[in-house]
Scaffold this motif. Structure first.
Motif, PDB file in Angstrom:
ATOM      1  N   LEU A 187       0.987  58.336   3.450  1.00 25.06           N
ATOM      2  CA  LEU A 187       0.646  58.413   4.800  1.00 25.06           C
ATOM      3  C   LEU A 187       1.672  57.675   5.516  1.00 25.06           C
ATOM      4  O   LEU A 187       1.695  56.073   5.146  1.00 25.06           O
ATOM      5  CB  LEU A 187      -1.128  57.344   4.486  1.00 25.06           C
ATOM      6  N   LYS A 210      -4.487  55.019   8.388  1.00 25.64           N
ATOM      7  CA  LYS A 210      -4.597  54.660   7.097  1.00 25.64           C
ATOM      8  C   LYS A 210      -5.618  55.185   6.301  1.00 25.64           C
ATOM      9  O   LYS A 210      -6.263  55.966   5.090  1.00 25.64           O
ATOM     10  CB  LYS A 210      -3.032  53.828   6.890  1.00 25.64           C
ATOM     11  N   LYS A 250       0.997  54.563   0.936  1.00 22.90           N
ATOM     12  CA  LYS A 250       0.922  53.854   2.588  1.00 22.90           C
ATOM     13  C   LYS A 250       2.079  52.639   3.059  1.00 22.90           C
ATOM     14  O   LYS A 250       2.839  52.401   1.887  1.00 22.90           O
ATOM     15  CB  LYS A 250      -0.377  53.239   2.875  1.00 22.90           C
ATOM     16  N   VAL A 295      -8.216  58.218   7.203  1.00 23.20           N
ATOM     17  CA  VAL A 295      -7.617  59.448   6.551  1.00 23.20           C
ATOM     18  C   VAL A 295      -7.608  59.046   4.722  1.00 23.20           C
ATOM     19  O   VAL A 295      -8.100  59.895   4.152  1.00 23.20           O
ATOM     20  CB  VAL A 295      -6.039  59.577   7.009  1.00 23.20           C
ATOM     21  N   GLU A 296      -7.124  57.884   4.492  1.00 22.62           N
ATOM     22  CA  GLU A 296      -7.048  57.819   3.192  1.00 22.62           C
ATOM     23  C   GLU A 296      -8.946  57.950   2.590  1.00 22.62           C
ATOM     24  O   GLU A 296      -9.257  58.864   1.371  1.00 22.62           O
ATOM     25  CB  GLU A 296      -6.705  56.194   2.587  1.00 22.62           C
TER      26      GLU A 296
END
Length: 215
Positions: A9, A17, A35, A20-21
């Protein structure tokens, strides 16, 4: 179908981040998620970790030109998929990155769960472009017509987009780390290519994807 489980990411906003994670963890079994917050970190992680399946990449990252990053990834890690994750909804951005090797383009204005859909599409070897765009138009623009993304180089298009956002030459020189005189040169070149002689015309060209007819 190649299962996607090892993901980078790349975004300089922690809240993005983390969001989305969270979606990835809900939809993929035991993923490995790395990340990063800059293009330099991204390059380092690509070197350190073999067989990255997917890079989810913000289109504006500190440390370098993201189009160059996309090209580098595709040149050196051909099995790695790239999903551009962008705050820009204009189709010109999607065209520019797809033409340069990205496998998908998703707007940040879309619900987060679209990330999971995009990953499934990419796993099946298909290109993902979110539904806010006219896919047929993007396919056409990416080939041999005279859209802005074909008429202009990446740097010219980048400067035009910043001008359309209301940025001055000084603002652009600071943001792109270019000399003011270099920005002026690019601006003149854009005007020549588009046969436009004022800023209002440039903004209109960008917003409507003004096309120059072949002479």
């Amino acid at each position: 179908m190649k299962k996607i489980s090892k993901i980078i990411l790349a975004d300089d906003h922690d809240v993005v981040k983390h969001g989305v994670e969270a979606i990835i963890l809900q939809n993929i079994s035991n993923p490995e998620i790395i990340k990063v917050a800059s293009t330099n970190e991204l390059r380092n992680q690509l070197l350190a970790h073999k067989n990255i399946d997917l890079v989810i990449l913000d289109i504006k990252m500190p440390g370098g030109n993201t189009v160059d990053i996309v090209k580098d990834i595709k040149s050196n890690y051909e099995d790695t998929k790239i999903l551009m994750y962008s705050a820009h909804d204009e189709p010109q951005y999607a065209v520019n990155f797809i033409r340069n090797g990205a496998d998908g383009y998703l707007s940040k204005s879309q619900p987060l769960h679209k990330i999971a859909l995009a990953i499934k599409v990419l796993e099946n070897g298909k290109r993902f472009i979110d539904e806010t765009f006219d896919v047929d138009l993007i396919n056409k623009m990416g080939e041999n017509d005279l859209s802005l993304s074909n008429l202009l180089s990446h740097r010219e298009f980048q400067i035009l987009s910043l001008l359309a956002d209301g940025k001055s030459n000084i603002d652009i020189s600071d943001e792109l780390n270019l000399q003011k005189s270099t920005v002026s040169t690019y601006k003149k070149r854009i005007m020549q290519k588009l046969n436009i002689d004022n800023n209002i015309g440039l903004v209109d060209a960008y917003r409507t994807d003004f096309k120059i007819k072949a002479s």
